[in-house]
Design a protein around this motif. Structure first.
Motif, PDB file in Angstrom:
ATOM      1  N   ARG A   1      17.514  -8.847  25.595  1.00 59.45           N
ATOM      2  CA  ARG A   1      16.329  -8.725  24.744  1.00 59.45           C
ATOM      3  C   ARG A   1      15.687 -10.086  24.465  1.00 59.45           C
ATOM      4  NH1 ARG A   1      16.900  -9.409  19.481  1.00 59.45           N
ATOM      5  NH2 ARG A   1      19.029  -8.570  19.475  1.00 59.45           N
ATOM      6  N   ILE A   2      16.506 -11.045  24.067  1.00 64.87           N
ATOM      7  CA  ILE A   2      15.958 -12.359  23.702  1.00 64.87           C
ATOM      8  C   ILE A   2      15.344 -13.048  24.910  1.00 64.87           C
ATOM      9  CG2 ILE A   2      16.630 -14.688  22.960  1.00 64.87           C
ATOM     10  CD1 ILE A   2      18.637 -13.302  21.070  1.00 64.87           C
ATOM     11  N   ALA A   3      16.056 -13.037  26.027  1.00 61.90           N
ATOM     12  CA  ALA A   3      15.526 -13.696  27.226  1.00 61.90           C
ATOM     13  C   ALA A   3      14.242 -13.022  27.689  1.00 61.90           C
ATOM     14  CB  ALA A   3      16.567 -13.669  28.340  1.00 61.90           C
TER      15      ALA A   3
ATOM     16  N   ILE B   1      11.279 -13.722  25.064  1.00 60.80           N
ATOM     17  CA  ILE B   1      10.814 -15.109  25.105  1.00 60.80           C
ATOM     18  C   ILE B   1      10.074 -15.381  26.409  1.00 60.80           C
ATOM     19  CG2 ILE B   1      11.567 -17.523  25.244  1.00 60.80           C
ATOM     20  CD1 ILE B   1      13.741 -16.866  23.232  1.00 60.80           C
ATOM     21  N   ALA B   2      10.605 -14.879  27.511  1.00 57.82           N
ATOM     22  CA  ALA B   2       9.921 -15.055  28.797  1.00 57.82           C
ATOM     23  C   ALA B   2       8.529 -14.437  28.745  1.00 57.82           C
ATOM     24  CB  ALA B   2      10.744 -14.425  29.916  1.00 57.82           C
TER      25      ALA B   2
ATOM     26  N   VAL C   1       9.440 -24.497  30.848  1.00 60.04           N
ATOM     27  CA  VAL C   1       9.237 -24.401  29.401  1.00 60.04           C
ATOM     28  C   VAL C   1       9.844 -23.107  28.865  1.00 60.04           C
ATOM     29  CG1 VAL C   1       7.509 -24.289  27.572  1.00 60.04           C
ATOM     30  CG2 VAL C   1       7.150 -25.820  29.520  1.00 60.04           C
ATOM     31  N   ALA C   2       9.649 -22.023  29.598  1.00 56.57           N
ATOM     32  CA  ALA C   2      10.234 -20.746  29.176  1.00 56.57           C
ATOM     33  C   ALA C   2      11.758 -20.823  29.151  1.00 56.57           C
ATOM     34  CB  ALA C   2       9.774 -19.628  30.114  1.00 56.57           C
ATOM     35  N   ALA C   3      12.334 -21.447  30.172  1.00 60.04           N
ATOM     36  CA  ALA C   3      13.795 -21.583  30.225  1.00 60.04           C
ATOM     37  C   ALA C   3      14.305 -22.395  29.044  1.00 60.04           C
ATOM     38  CB  ALA C   3      14.208 -22.227  31.545  1.00 60.04           C
ATOM     39  N   SER C   4      13.594 -23.473  28.708  1.00 57.22           N
ATOM     40  CA  SER C   4      14.003 -24.310  27.578  1.00 57.22           C
ATOM     41  C   SER C   4      13.966 -23.520  26.274  1.00 57.22           C
ATOM     42  CB  SER C   4      13.081 -25.524  27.476  1.00 57.22           C
ATOM     43  OG  SER C   4      13.096 -26.280  28.667  1.00 57.22           O
TER      44      SER C   4
ATOM     45  N   ALA D   1       6.674 -14.036  26.134  1.00 57.67           N
ATOM     46  CA  ALA D   1       5.817 -14.864  25.284  1.00 57.67           C
ATOM     47  C   ALA D   1       5.255 -16.060  26.042  1.00 57.67           C
ATOM     48  CB  ALA D   1       6.599 -15.327  24.060  1.00 57.67           C
ATOM     49  N   TYR D   2       5.988 -16.501  27.034  1.00 55.73           N
ATOM     50  CA  TYR D   2       5.535 -17.635  27.850  1.00 55.73           C
ATOM     51  C   TYR D   2       4.918 -17.170  29.172  1.00 55.73           C
ATOM     52  CZ  TYR D   2       7.702 -20.975  24.672  1.00 55.73           C
ATOM     53  OH  TYR D   2       8.011 -21.748  23.563  1.00 55.73           O
ATOM     54  N   ARG D   3       4.610 -15.877  29.251  1.00 54.16           N
ATOM     55  CA  ARG D   3       3.922 -15.267  30.400  1.00 54.16           C
ATOM     56  C   ARG D   3       4.788 -15.257  31.671  1.00 54.16           C
ATOM     57  NH1 ARG D   3      -1.218 -18.276  31.604  1.00 54.16           N
ATOM     58  NH2 ARG D   3       0.049 -20.090  31.015  1.00 54.16           N
ATOM     59  N   CYS D   4       6.083 -15.378  31.503  1.00 55.65           N
ATOM     60  CA  CYS D   4       7.006 -15.308  32.644  1.00 55.65           C
ATOM     61  C   CYS D   4       7.716 -13.945  32.635  1.00 55.65           C
ATOM     62  CB  CYS D   4       8.049 -16.417  32.568  1.00 55.65           C
ATOM     63  SG  CYS D   4       7.407 -18.085  32.806  1.00 55.65           S
ATOM     64  N   THR D   5       8.395 -13.661  33.719  1.00 58.17           N
ATOM     65  CA  THR D   5       9.281 -12.496  33.758  1.00 58.17           C
ATOM     66  C   THR D   5      10.717 -12.974  33.863  1.00 58.17           C
ATOM     67  OG1 THR D   5       9.093 -12.329  36.166  1.00 58.17           O
ATOM     68  CG2 THR D   5       7.549 -11.037  34.846  1.00 58.17           C
ATOM     69  N   ALA D   6      11.632 -12.226  33.280  1.00 62.13           N
ATOM     70  CA  ALA D   6      13.051 -12.598  33.279  1.00 62.13           C
ATOM     71  C   ALA D   6      13.895 -11.445  33.785  1.00 62.13           C
ATOM     72  CB  ALA D   6      13.501 -12.989  31.876  1.00 62.13           C
ATOM     73  N   VAL D   7      14.854 -11.762  34.628  1.00 60.91           N
ATOM     74  CA  VAL D   7      15.855 -10.797  35.080  1.00 60.91           C
ATOM     75  C   VAL D   7      17.214 -11.330  34.644  1.00 60.91           C
ATOM     76  CG1 VAL D   7      16.930  -9.657  37.045  1.00 60.91           C
ATOM     77  CG2 VAL D   7      14.451 -10.063  37.036  1.00 60.91           C
ATOM     78  N   VAL D   8      17.932 -10.540  33.863  1.00 60.18           N
ATOM     79  CA  VAL D   8      19.225 -10.972  33.321  1.00 60.18           C
ATOM     80  C   VAL D   8      20.353 -10.216  34.012  1.00 60.18           C
ATOM     81  CG1 VAL D   8      20.672 -11.134  31.262  1.00 60.18           C
ATOM     82  CG2 VAL D   8      18.188 -11.499  31.082  1.00 60.18           C
ATOM     83  N   GLU D   9      21.318 -10.967  34.504  1.00 60.50           N
ATOM     84  CA  GLU D   9      22.552 -10.369  35.033  1.00 60.50           C
ATOM     85  C   GLU D   9      23.690 -10.759  34.111  1.00 60.50           C
ATOM     86  OE1 GLU D   9      25.353 -10.424  39.051  1.00 60.50           O
ATOM     87  OE2 GLU D   9      23.209 -10.919  39.205  1.00 60.50           O
ATOM     88  N   TYR D  10      24.308  -9.781  33.483  1.00 63.21           N
ATOM     89  CA  TYR D  10      25.356 -10.027  32.489  1.00 63.21           C
ATOM     90  C   TYR D  10      26.673  -9.450  33.012  1.00 63.21           C
ATOM     91  CZ  TYR D  10      27.357 -10.721  27.838  1.00 63.21           C
ATOM     92  OH  TYR D  10      28.121 -11.158  26.778  1.00 63.21           O
TER      93      TYR D  10
END
Length: 395
Positions: free
Chosen positions: A280-282, A285-286, A214-217, A288-297
């Motif tokens: 920032r956005i990822a 949002i993560a 759901v967080a990914a969506s 807000a959905y109680r997940c953690t996000a790691v972004v590689e750009y």
């Protein structure tokens, strides 16, 4: 047509090479090689270049091949470049010389580019006594994964180069025509990878889990909103998530999910701002959905911007060779090309060579399509034009 007669011998000589170029291109097409695996292709290219009397370097930037032709007098150094790699696509073209390697295809026409540059090398070798300066031929590997140009540059292929030129076939433009453009022609290419961690559990008891699907969506949709709400409508940007991976079965909420995608833009300033925006956005949002996000750009290639003077030179050469009616203005595209890395360092021009059927003659399939085909009459024309572009600079 102005000085068209000056280039007529090159055009006629190119036509005499047509069957040789077609034969070579078809051989490459039968035996395509993926990025960083182009050893057989490179060996064939090196053999042809040595037969022309060139000093040849192999293994440059992967399987790249570099050769240099010296004219009769000193002068500028002009580089011409072609790419050699194929794509992981199952061919459906129906050609009698279709790929013999399942799942690998020259669906972008790099086999044609290689044959064209060999043709240009042949034409220029026949006329080296008329040249004041040198021509460096760059046969590059790994364009499709945006690695080859960077590796070639790191190994010094642009040392001493005054200008660089290259072309790409375009199946939506009729063979016999050329498209040029001042300014930005192709977009930047960035890669994003987002790893999400939640809490796995039973699909029937979602309240005891933290669902990363759901967080990914939500992140996918949030990134699209960022394009429309945070960036000027006068700065085109594309954010595409090409892969969303999560879970293994229907009744389990997975512990993790991942997204992989690409970002394209025509603005260097927008490209520079996207890492912060995506992160920032990822992340928010993560959260807000109680997940953690790691972004590689990863910034892979910049916007492709040709030098105005070099574009003017190509336009003059094309119009003097095949007439102004056969040159059109190119529409910009957010597809990327690592030729842009060369253009960051030296002046140059990249242009489109028509490789498609005449309008209404038959259906045309675009680049990277499993039914991609070219009109092989573009091969001698491309060779003649590249040779003329270099020769005209080395008068």
């Amino acid at each position: 047509m102005g000085q068209a007669s000056a280039f007529q011998p090159l055009l006629e000589a190119g036509k005499r090479l047509e069957q040789e170029l077609i034969s070579f291109r078809r051989d490459l097409h039968r035996y395509p090689e993926l990025s960083m695996e182009e050893s057989e292709t490179a060996a064939k290219v090196a053999d042809r270049l040595r037969a022309l009397g060139n000093d040849v370097k192999t293994g440059v930037g992967g399987h790249g091949v570099v050769a240099e032709l010296a004219g009769a007098k000193p002068g500028r150094l002009i580089a011409l470049r072609a790419d050699m790699d194929a794509l992981p696509i199952m061919e459906e073209s129906g050609e009698p010389f279709a790929s013999t390697r399942p799942g690998v295809m020259h669906a972008c026409g790099h086999d044609a580019h290689t044959a064209i540059l060999l043709g240009a090398a042949t034409l220029l070798a026949e006329r080296k006594e008329q040249l004041s300066g040198r021509v460096r031929f760059l046969f590059q590997s790994a364009e499709e994964i945006n690695r080859g140009a960077r590796l070639m540059i790191e190994q010094g292929v642009l040392d001493g180069v005054d200008e660089i030129y290259g072309l790409h076939n375009l199946p939506t433009l009729a063979a016999g025509k050329v498209a040029t453009r001042y300014g930005s022609l192709m977009g930047s290419v960035d890669r994003i990878e987002i790893a999400l961690t939640g809490k796995g559990g039973h699909g029937a008891i979602p309240d005891q889990s933290i669902d990363p699907v759901v967080a990914a969506s939500a992140i996918v949709m949030g990134l699209q909103s960022a394009v429309s709400r945070e960036i000027s409508p006068f700065d085109p940007v594309v954010v595409t998530i090409g892969s969303l991976q999560a879970g293994d079965t229907y009744n389990v909420i997975p512990h993790r999910s991942s997204l992989v995608g690409t970002i394209r833009t025509f603005s260097p300033n927008v490209q520079a701002s996207m890492k912060e925006r995506v992160t920032r956005i990822a992340g928010k949002i993560a959260e807000a959905y109680r997940c953690t996000a790691v972004v590689e750009y990863t910034e892979m290639t910049p916007v492709l911007v040709s030098d105005d003077d070099c574009v003017s030179h190509v336009i003059r050469t094309v119009e003097e060779t095949i007439g102004e009616d056969n040159r059109v203005e190119a529409a910009p595209t957010l597809a990327g090309e690592d030729f842009s890395l060369y253009l960051q360092r030296v002046p140059g021009c990249f242009f489109w060579l028509g490789s498609g059927p005449q309008e209404g003659a038959e259906q045309s399939y675009g680049l990277h399509h499993p039914k991609f085909r070219i009109q092989e009459s573009c091969l001698p024309l491309g060779a003649s034009l590249l040779a003329a572009v270099a020769a005209n600079r080395l008068k």
